[in-house]
Design a protein around this motif. Structure first.
Motif, PDB file in Angstrom:
ATOM      1  N   ARG A 181       6.869  57.685 -75.994  1.00  0.00           N
ATOM      2  CA  ARG A 181       8.174  57.510 -76.644  1.00  0.00           C
ATOM      3  C   ARG A 181       8.103  56.393 -77.670  1.00  0.00           C
ATOM      4  N   ARG A 219       9.063  60.285 -67.077  1.00  0.00           N
ATOM      5  CA  ARG A 219       9.439  61.303 -68.052  1.00  0.00           C
ATOM      6  C   ARG A 219       8.246  62.166 -68.466  1.00  0.00           C
ATOM      7  N   THR A 221       8.863  64.561 -71.399  1.00  0.00           N
ATOM      8  CA  THR A 221       8.755  64.014 -72.750  1.00  0.00           C
ATOM      9  C   THR A 221       7.298  63.923 -73.179  1.00  0.00           C
ATOM     10  N   ASP A 277       5.917  67.400 -73.862  1.00  0.00           N
ATOM     11  CA  ASP A 277       6.466  67.941 -75.108  1.00  0.00           C
ATOM     12  C   ASP A 277       5.739  67.359 -76.324  1.00  0.00           C
TER      13      ASP A 277
END
Length: 246
Positions: A19, A43, A46, A49
């Motif tokens: 992130r 996460r 995330t 992805d």
């Protein structure tokens, strides 16, 4: 095929890469032709992805779960990256945590967590990666302009952990110079991430440039430090804060 920059292969391990600034660094390195392994603490969706999006564009990116407060997890992640990438040419340590509190209010748990992640975790991340890093490689830590500037009350613990990273970069640079591995520390100012959400206008007003940084700008500096032409820079802390600490 993975090519080389200088003496180091175009492979990278990014701690804390799912992130914000970390994700921008991962994306930029893939764009630069690196095969990248990056860690995430939580996460998983995330992280997956991001890896999937980069691979869909023809890049190579692998997500590895690792809590930077856990020494065993740090070592496991470094070994996993070494197995997947072979020799590693670049290590970026971006994992960090911010918990605010004035000196009379900081809990022991928060104090220990910030020390564990922001100082011990950085040192251990570099240490764990070194057996896999090629001679002539690069190490980049992500610190903060708060190492030089106290912008508000309640940031003393975060500040001294980032000041420790700046000092650490100097010592590590000496240790690794015989292997021609450079170590540099990037110190961003306020940047558009989850941490700055809700404070962008206030932070922008404090800046001489009247804005905050974009994660891609920080990633661009990391990209430069990984190049052959940055090979004579080591032990430096490079502040990129829009003039905030002037």
């Amino acid at each position: 095929m993975i090519t080389a920059v200088g003496d180091a292969p175009k492979t990278a391990l990014v701690y804390g890469g799912s992130r914000g600034i970390g994700a921008a660094i991962v994306s930029r390195l893939v764009e630069d032709g690196y095969a990248v392994a990056f860690t995430f603490a939580s996460r998983a969706d995330t992280a997956r992805d991001l890896a999937s999006a980069l691979e869909a564009r023809g890049g190579r990116a692998t997500a590895i779960q690792a809590d930077s407060a856990d020494p065993a997890a740090i070592r496991t992640a470094a070994d996993a990256a070494g197995e997947r990438l072979g020799s590693i040419g670049l290590v970026v340590v971006n994992a960090g945590i911010l918990k605010l509190g004035t000196v009379d209010a900081v809990s022991l748990d928060d104090l220990n967590l910030m020390i564990d992640v922001n100082i011990r975790g950085v040192f251990l991340a570099v240490q764990a990666a070194l057996p896999h890093v090629s001679d002539g490689g690069r190490v980049v830590t992500i610190g903060s302009c708060s190492a030089e500037w106290t912008g508000f009350a309640g940031s003393s613990v975060y500040q001294f952990t980032k000041a420790a990273v700046a000092a650490m970069a100097k010592g590590l640079a000496r240790d690794l110079a015989p292997r021609k591995i450079t170590v540099n520390n990037v110190q961003p100012g306020p940047t558009r991430t989850d941490l700055s959400a809700g404070f962008i206008d206030t932070l922008s007003e404090r800046s001489p440039l009247k804005r905050i940084a974009e994660p891609a700008e920080i990633a661009g500096l990391v990209s430069y430090l990984a190049r052959a032409e940055a090979g004579f820079m080591t032990g430096a802390s490079l502040t990129m804060d829009g003039g905030l600490t002037l």
